[in-house]
Design an enzyme around this catalytic site. Structure first.
Site, PDB file in Angstrom:
ATOM      1  N   LYS A 176      48.615  41.450 106.393  1.00  0.00           N
ATOM      2  CA  LYS A 176      47.614  41.308 105.323  1.00  0.00           C
ATOM      3  C   LYS A 176      46.725  42.560 105.249  1.00  0.00           C
ATOM      4  O   LYS A 176      46.362  43.012 104.153  1.00  0.00           O
ATOM      5  CB  LYS A 176      46.769  40.061 105.567  1.00  0.00           C
ATOM      6  CG  LYS A 176      45.643  39.840 104.575  1.00  0.00           C
ATOM      7  CD  LYS A 176      46.108  39.569 103.147  1.00  0.00           C
ATOM      8  CE  LYS A 176      44.919  39.465 102.208  1.00  0.00           C
ATOM      9  NZ  LYS A 176      45.293  39.229 100.822  1.00  0.00           N
ATOM     10  N   LYS A 244      35.168  43.602 103.573  1.00  0.00           N
ATOM     11  CA  LYS A 244      35.515  42.991 104.866  1.00  0.00           C
ATOM     12  C   LYS A 244      36.950  43.366 105.266  1.00  0.00           C
ATOM     13  O   LYS A 244      37.217  43.756 106.402  1.00  0.00           O
ATOM     14  CB  LYS A 244      35.343  41.479 104.735  1.00  0.00           C
ATOM     15  CG  LYS A 244      35.802  40.634 105.886  1.00  0.00           C
ATOM     16  CD  LYS A 244      36.982  39.722 105.671  1.00  0.00           C
ATOM     17  CE  LYS A 244      37.205  39.053 104.369  1.00  0.00           C
ATOM     18  NZ  LYS A 244      38.414  38.246 104.273  1.00  0.00           N
TER      19      LYS A 244
HETATM   20  P1  NAD Z   1      35.375  31.854  98.466  1.00  0.00           P
HETATM   21  O1  NAD Z   1      34.093  32.400  98.968  1.00  0.00           O
HETATM   22  O2  NAD Z   1      35.528  31.531  97.012  1.00  0.00           O
HETATM   23  O3  NAD Z   1      35.798  30.533  99.280  1.00  0.00           O
HETATM   24  C1  NAD Z   1      35.466  30.298 100.618  1.00  0.00           C
HETATM   25  C2  NAD Z   1      34.931  28.867 100.711  1.00  0.00           C
HETATM   26  O4  NAD Z   1      34.658  28.551 102.078  1.00  0.00           O
HETATM   27  C3  NAD Z   1      33.622  28.687  99.935  1.00  0.00           C
HETATM   28  O5  NAD Z   1      33.748  27.626  98.986  1.00  0.00           O
HETATM   29  C4  NAD Z   1      32.617  28.360 101.019  1.00  0.00           C
HETATM   30  O6  NAD Z   1      31.597  27.467 100.602  1.00  0.00           O
HETATM   31  C5  NAD Z   1      33.506  27.725 102.077  1.00  0.00           C
HETATM   32  N1  NAD Z   1      32.893  27.684 103.408  1.00  0.00           N
HETATM   33  C6  NAD Z   1      32.174  28.642 104.035  1.00  0.00           C
HETATM   34  N2  NAD Z   1      31.777  28.205 105.251  1.00  0.00           N
HETATM   35  C7  NAD Z   1      32.272  26.957 105.390  1.00  0.00           C
HETATM   36  C8  NAD Z   1      32.205  25.987 106.421  1.00  0.00           C
HETATM   37  N3  NAD Z   1      31.552  26.238 107.564  1.00  0.00           N
HETATM   38  N4  NAD Z   1      32.818  24.804 106.234  1.00  0.00           N
HETATM   39  C9  NAD Z   1      33.473  24.543 105.067  1.00  0.00           C
HETATM   40  N5  NAD Z   1      33.570  25.418 104.059  1.00  0.00           N
HETATM   41  C10 NAD Z   1      32.979  26.618 104.217  1.00  0.00           C
HETATM   42  O7  NAD Z   1      36.490  32.901  98.926  1.00  0.00           O
HETATM   43  P2  NAD Z   1      38.015  33.015  98.424  1.00  0.00           P
HETATM   44  O8  NAD Z   1      38.078  34.080  97.387  1.00  0.00           O
HETATM   45  O9  NAD Z   1      38.572  31.666  98.181  1.00  0.00           O
HETATM   46  O10 NAD Z   1      38.665  33.630  99.760  1.00  0.00           O
HETATM   47  C11 NAD Z   1      38.934  32.850 100.921  1.00  0.00           C
HETATM   48  C12 NAD Z   1      39.763  33.695 101.885  1.00  0.00           C
HETATM   49  O11 NAD Z   1      40.990  34.073 101.228  1.00  0.00           O
HETATM   50  C13 NAD Z   1      39.065  34.996 102.303  1.00  0.00           C
HETATM   51  O12 NAD Z   1      39.366  35.267 103.645  1.00  0.00           O
HETATM   52  C14 NAD Z   1      39.691  36.020 101.377  1.00  0.00           C
HETATM   53  O13 NAD Z   1      39.653  37.312 101.951  1.00  0.00           O
HETATM   54  C15 NAD Z   1      41.098  35.488 101.225  1.00  0.00           C
HETATM   55  N6  NAD Z   1      41.801  35.859  99.984  1.00  0.00           N
HETATM   56  C16 NAD Z   1      41.176  35.797  98.776  1.00  0.00           C
HETATM   57  C17 NAD Z   1      41.893  36.154  97.626  1.00  0.00           C
HETATM   58  C18 NAD Z   1      41.246  36.132  96.260  1.00  0.00           C
HETATM   59  O14 NAD Z   1      41.837  36.694  95.310  1.00  0.00           O
HETATM   60  N7  NAD Z   1      40.092  35.509  96.073  1.00  0.00           N
HETATM   61  C19 NAD Z   1      43.217  36.574  97.717  1.00  0.00           C
HETATM   62  C20 NAD Z   1      43.829  36.577  98.958  1.00  0.00           C
HETATM   63  C21 NAD Z   1      43.116  36.223 100.092  1.00  0.00           C
END
Ligand code: NAD
Length: 300
Positions: A176, A244
Site C-alpha cells: 500500500k 499520513k
Molecule cells: P474516514 O475518516 O472517512 O473514516 C474513518 C472512520 O473511522 C470515521 O468515520 C471515524 O469516525 C471512524 N473512527 C475513528 N476512530 C474510531 C474509533 N475509535 N472507533 C470507531 N470508529 C472510529 O476515512 P476513510 O477515507 O474512510 O479512510 C479510512 C482508511 O482507509 C484510512 O486508513 C485511509 O488511509 C484508507 N483509504 C482511504 C481511501 C479513500 O479514498 N478515502 C482509499 C484507500 C484507503
C-alpha cells in the site's frame, strides 16, 4: 467460511470507505454489526440495514469476522489492542481483517498480539477510492498467513476485484505504501500538466482527453481529470490521509535502507497542501499547490 447469513461480521470505522464497504457486505447477505464514534456514520449504516453497536467491545463479542477501516495506526492500536478493544472481547478463532492504511510495523505488532490471543489477523489495505468501495471493486493487498487469507477470501471478494496475498503480516501495508507513492506522484504530474496547458492557452480538458487515451493514460486521468480542471476538490481521499501515507512510505524506505527521491518530493508537495489549509480536501488539490508555485491562483 460458511454461508454469509450465518457469518456475523463486525465493522468498525464507517467513514468514506468503511460505510460503502459495510453496505456491500449487507447486500451480499452478511449480518453486519457496526460501530463508529461519529453518530451520523452509524445512522447511514443502519439506514442501509446494518445493526448499530454502542462500543468496539460489543462488535467484537458478537462477530466471527471483524473488519476495521480506521484513519491511522494509533486508532487501530486503540481499537484492536487497547482496553475494551477487539482482542480483549474477541470470540476464540475470530478473524480480524484490518483494512486501514497504517504502518507495516503496527500491522506486524497487531498480528503477533492477535496470534497470542487465538485471533487470526490479516492486514488488508485497499486502493480504488470511494468509488471503488461503492462499486465493490477495490484492489486489496493482503499480508498474513496463507490459510487465514483463504478463510477471508469470500468476504474480501464482496469488497474487491483484485485481491492478492502479497506476503506475511505487514506486507500488505508495504504494498500500500508503494501504491500511495505512485498515486501521489501521478497527481502531482497531472497537476503540472494542467498548469502548463492553461498557462500556454491550451484547453486543459481537451489536452487531458488526449493524454488519457495514450501512454500517459492512468486511472487518475480517467476518473479525476474533469473534476481537477473544474477545481472540484471535495474528498474522496483527504490530503491529511495522504500526508499520513507519505510518512509511512518514507519510514518504510528508511527501514529498507533505500532512497526514494521522487517520494520525498511528492511528500513535500503534500505537506505544503496541508500547510496551506487544504488538509480536508481531496488529494487532487495538489493542483492548487502547483498553481501557487507558479503564481497562478486558479479562478475556477
Ligand atoms: P474516514 O475518516 O472517512 O473514516 C474513518 C472512520 O473511522 C470515521 O468515520 C471515524 O469516525 C471512524 N473512527 C475513528 N476512530 C474510531 C474509533 N475509535 N472507533 C470507531 N470508529 C472510529 O476515512 P476513510 O477515507 O474512510 O479512510 C479510512 C482508511 O482507509 C484510512 O486508513 C485511509 O488511509 C484508507 N483509504 C482511504 C481511501 C479513500 O479514498 N478515502 C482509499 C484507500 C484507503
Amino acid at each position: 467460511m460458511t454461508e454469509p447469513a450465518s457469518t456475523p461480521i463486525g465493522f468498525i470505522g464507517l467513514g468514506i470507505m468503511g460505510g460503502p464497504m459495510a453496505a456491500n457486505l449487507l447486500k451480499a447477505g452478511y449480518p453486519v454489526v457496526g460501530y463508529d464514534v461519529v453518530p451520523a456514520a452509524l445512522e447511514k449504516f443502519t439506514a442501509a440495514g446494518g445493526k448499530a453497536a454502542d462500543s468496539v467491545a460489543a462488535v467484537a463479542a458478537e462477530s466471527d469476522v471483524v473488519i476495521t477501516m480506521l484513519p491511522d495506526s494509533p486508532f487501530v492500536e486503540e481499537v484492536v489492542l487497547g482496553s475494551g478493544g477487539v482482542l480483549e472481547h474477541a470470540k476464540p478463532g475470530l478473524l480480524l481483517i484490518d483494512m486501514s492504511t497504517i504502518r507495516p510495523d503496527t500491522s506486524v505488532a497487531v498480528g503477533t498480539e492477535a496470534a497470542s490471543r487465538g485471533v487470526r489477523a490479516l492486514d488488508a489495505p485497499v486502493s480504488g477510492g470511494e468509488k471503488g468501495a461503492i462499486d465493490g471493486v477495490l484492489s486489496i493487498m493482503v499480508g498474513g498467513e496463507e490459510e487465514v487469507f483463504a478463510a477471508a477470501l469470500p468476504v474480501l471478494e464482496v469488497l474487491g476485484k483484485t485481491i492478492v496475498h502479497v506476503g506475511p503480516a505487514g506486507a500488505g501495508q508495504t504494498v500500500k505504501a508503494a501504491n500511495q507513492l505512485v498515486v501521489g506522484g501521478t497527481y502531482a504530474l497531472v497537476a503540472e500538466a494542467i498548469v502548463l496547458l492553461e498557462a500556454s492557452g491550451v484547453d486543459a480538458g481537451r489536452g487531458l482527453d488526449v493524454l488519457a487515451g495514450g501512454l500517459a493514460g492512468s486511472r487518475i486521468l480517467e476518473l479525476k481529470r474533469e473534476s481537477m480542471v473544474a477545481r472540484q476538490f471535495a474528498p474522496g481521499f483527504r490530503i491529511d490521509l495522504h500526508h499520513k501515507d507519505m510518512g509511512i512510505a518514507i519510514a518504510a524506505a528508511r527501514e529498507a535502507g533505500v532512497a526514494l527521491p521522487m517520494t520525498g518530493l511528492v511528500a513535500q508537495l503534500i505537506a505544503s497542501a496541508r500547510a496551506q489549509g487544504y488538509g480536508s480536501l481531496d488529494h487532487s488539490v495538489l493542483l492548487k499547490v502547483l498553481e501557487n508555485l507558479s503564481g497562478r491562483a486558479s479562478t475556477a
